[in-house]
Design a protein around this motif. Structure first.
Motif, short mmCIF file in Angstrom:
data_model
loop_
_atom_site.label_atom_id
_atom_site.label_comp_id
_atom_site.label_asym_id
_atom_site.label_seq_id
_atom_site.Cartn_x
_atom_site.Cartn_y
_atom_site.Cartn_z
N LEU A 1 -9.16 7.17 -5.85
CA LEU A 1 -7.75 7.27 -6.22
C LEU A 1 -7.03 7.90 -5.04
O LEU A 1 -7.09 9.10 -4.82
CB LEU A 1 -7.58 8.13 -7.49
N GLU A 2 -6.35 7.06 -4.25
CA GLU A 2 -5.69 7.54 -3.03
C GLU A 2 -4.49 8.43 -3.37
O GLU A 2 -4.24 9.43 -2.73
CB GLU A 2 -5.23 6.35 -2.19
N ARG A 3 -3.77 8.00 -4.37
CA ARG A 3 -2.65 8.79 -4.90
C ARG A 3 -2.32 8.19 -6.26
O ARG A 3 -2.96 7.24 -6.71
CB ARG A 3 -1.43 8.73 -3.97
N GLU A 4 -1.37 8.76 -6.95
CA GLU A 4 -1.01 8.26 -8.28
C GLU A 4 -0.65 6.77 -8.19
O GLU A 4 0.12 6.35 -7.35
CB GLU A 4 0.18 9.03 -8.85
N ASN A 5 -1.24 5.97 -9.08
CA ASN A 5 -0.99 4.53 -9.16
C ASN A 5 -1.47 3.77 -7.92
O ASN A 5 -0.93 2.72 -7.59
CB ASN A 5 0.49 4.24 -9.39
N LEU A 6 -2.49 4.29 -7.22
CA LEU A 6 -3.06 3.56 -6.10
C LEU A 6 -4.56 3.81 -6.02
O LEU A 6 -5.00 4.91 -5.73
CB LEU A 6 -2.41 3.95 -4.78
N LEU B 1 0.82 -1.21 0.00
CA LEU B 1 0.00 0.00 0.00
C LEU B 1 0.86 1.27 0.00
O LEU B 1 0.48 2.29 -0.56
CB LEU B 1 -0.92 0.01 1.22
N ARG B 2 2.03 1.18 0.61
CA ARG B 2 2.92 2.34 0.65
C ARG B 2 3.76 2.48 -0.61
O ARG B 2 4.59 3.38 -0.72
CB ARG B 2 3.82 2.25 1.89
N VAL C 1 1.62 -3.11 -7.01
CA VAL C 1 0.18 -3.33 -6.99
C VAL C 1 -0.52 -1.97 -7.03
O VAL C 1 -0.30 -1.13 -6.16
CB VAL C 1 -0.26 -4.12 -5.74
N LYS C 2 -1.37 -1.80 -8.03
CA LYS C 2 -2.07 -0.52 -8.19
C LYS C 2 -3.45 -0.54 -7.55
O LYS C 2 -3.93 0.48 -7.07
CB LYS C 2 -2.21 -0.19 -9.67
N TRP C 3 -4.10 -1.72 -7.53
CA TRP C 3 -5.49 -1.79 -7.07
C TRP C 3 -5.58 -2.64 -5.79
O TRP C 3 -4.94 -3.69 -5.67
CB TRP C 3 -6.39 -2.41 -8.13
N PHE C 4 -6.41 -2.19 -4.88
CA PHE C 4 -6.69 -2.95 -3.66
C PHE C 4 -8.20 -2.98 -3.46
O PHE C 4 -8.85 -1.93 -3.41
CB PHE C 4 -6.01 -2.31 -2.44
#
Length: 510
Positions: A154-159, A80-81, A92-95
């Motif tokens: 979208l928490e941040r770019e690529n997440l 996640l970080r 990993v981009k998606w959770f």
């Protein structure tokens, strides 16, 4: 018919491949394990467990302990970080966010690129392929599929974090999106009420031929559409609707409501097993209550008998399972989960090919008095009581009422929201108890002579009560579900407190 013929031609090879895999399950599972271990060697998790030395199942199980979210949490938090190649190669981009365990408010299940390609998306394509074979005269591919999903942020770019359904909708190829409704903008709206209004405006006049989603939330959507359109049933609004692809909860308690809302004789229902952790099974026969276990989805399966749930050494591979045994499912897959107990329990109805029924959750049971009541038993009893009394149940949950100084016997307290109340509540409770005793010998023994367990206690929840509770818990819409059985009273007491606070009228039958 032209579109249907084209779909059948395009999917024929894949369906033949599924059949060949089912004929050679051990070889396919060995290939899946070899693929996973080869990928895992390039991860932090795999290096710590010397995956480079793993060349068979026995070595794999020696080096990887049986786990769950708690054992994976440390690695997931690093992913996640933004850390790369922690549980699976790459970033990993998606959770997929789902309900938490006792010490975790929410779980964040990784959805990798390989997980999308080999697992979730393959499952969606295979559902279409299987439907074309099961219903050859159907016109479902001549119109739109309505999918009721959740949302993500979208928490941040690529997440991106959110409901699995929203992640899948966002990653559906644009070519396939032509056939799916509502539009991506509406499907991914976070406000549930706003989504319902926009969906009604966009979809009420379309040629909807199939629906996919969780039964409880699809029912909410269909009733909202009827209010919006002024139609008396869904078949008047969508005369070509023929298929509902459902999953997430047992469909039996909802079937009667769907049959009333969609009275078309052409209507068909198809169950799938698509969890946040992966896509695992789908119906491959008409009018069956089991599903074909999919063997080539980048997943290696193991199973732990529920009778030995506290003995991890009792885990067995797919080749050793037996029919009629309740198992906790354990999976290693290309989403970066390793010997992971996903929390569901299944029972095999066939081993040639492998077919399963979902029987409940590892932690969704009541065993306060040695009765070992599972969700499968509860669903069966609710269905029987409804048939006997003409009732229709919208939602329910149950928990134990413990023995006390003033009460020598225990009981099960059922909170039930009725769409149609029973002709006799007294008879409903009797029928509920009768069926529980028939299908569960442990429950029957505890009920004998009212020595340990009294009859069930049913509390009728006001209409909309469960939805109000879900909303208060921030779980309205998406893939959130009401827990059927709990061995503690946290959920039941929270709902009862909400009912009392709102001064709802309620009645109780003992």
């Amino acid at each position: 018919m032209l579109v249907q013929k084209i779909v059948r031609i395009l999917t024929r090879h894949r369906l033949d491949l599924i059949q060949r895999y089912q004929a050679n399950p051990r070889a396919v599972q060995q290939e899946q394990l070899a693929f996973l271990v080869a990928k895992g060697r390039h991860t932090r998790f795999g290096r710590e467990r010397s995956f480079g030395l793993v060349n068979n199942y026995d070595e794999f199980r020696k080096r990887v302990d049986l786990g769950d979210y708690k054992t994976h949490r440390y690695y997931i938090e690093h992913s996640l970080r933004g850390a790369e190649s922690v549980l699976w190669p790459g970033r990993v981009k998606w959770f997929a966010k789902s309900s938490g365990t006792t010490d975790v408010r929410s779980k964040y299940i990784p959805v990798t690129i390989d997980g999308l390609h080999y697992n979730h998306m393959r499952g969606m394509k295979d559902v279409a392929a299987m439907a074309s074979r099961l219903f050859p005269q159907s016109q479902i591919f001549g119109g739109h599929t309505l999918t009721l999903g959740g949302s993500f942020a979208l928490e941040r770019e690529n997440l991106c974090i959110g409901d699995l359904s929203a992640i899948l909708i966002s990653q559906t190829p644009r070519v396939a999106s032509v056939f799916r409704r509502p539009s991506r903008r509406v499907a991914l709206m976070s406000n549930f009420e706003g989504k319902m209004e926009a969906l009604c405006r966009e979809c009420a006049t379309l040629n909807i031929t199939s629906i996919a989603g969780v039964p409880s939330w699809v029912l909410v959507m269909l009733r909202r559409l009827l209010e919006y359109s002024g139609k008396s049933n869904i078949s008047e609004m969508w005369p070509n609707l023929e298929l509902f692809v459902h999953g997430g909860v047992n469909f039996t308690p909802y079937r009667k409501a769907f049959e009333r809302l969609i009275p078309s004789p052409r209507m068909r229902y198809m169950e799938t097993y698509n969890a946040s952790e992966g896509f695992f099974a789908m119906a491959d026969r008409c009018d069956a209550d089991d599903m074909l276990l999919m063997l080539d989805y980048g997943a290696f399966y193991e199973f732990l008998p529920m009778s030995k749930i506290d003995s991890p050494e009792s885990v067995i591979p797919l080749s050793e399972v037996k029919c009629g045994v309740n198992y906790a499912i354990v999976v290693s897959n290309c989403n970066g989960l390793w010997r992971y107990m996903i929390g569901d329990t299944v029972e095999f109805t066939s081993i040639a090919p492998y077919r399963v029924r979902i029987t409940g959750r590892v932690r969704s049971y009541i065993n306060a008095f040695g009765e070992e009541l599972m969700v499968d038993d509860a669903d069966s009893a609710i269905d029987y009581a409804c048939r006997v009394t003409g009732a229709e149940v919208e939602e329910y949950t149950a928990a134990p009422l413990y023995m006390s100084a003033d009460n020598a016997q225990g009981a099960h307290q059922w909170l039930i929201e009725f769409r149609q109340e029973p002709l006799s509540m007294e008879r409903f409770v009797e029928a509920l108890d009768e069926q529980l005793r028939r299908c569960n010998s442990d429950y029957d023994a505890k009920r004998e002579g009212n020595v340990t367990l009294k009859r069930p206690i049913v509390v009728a929840v006001p209409k909309g009560g469960f939805a109000a509770w879900l909303a208060s818990a921030g779980k309205l819409g998406g893939q959130h579900k009401v827990p059927r059985l709990k061995n503690d009273r946290m959920v039941v007491d929270a709902i009862l407190k909400m009912i009392e606070t709102n001064k709802y009228n309620q009645h109780t039958t003992h």
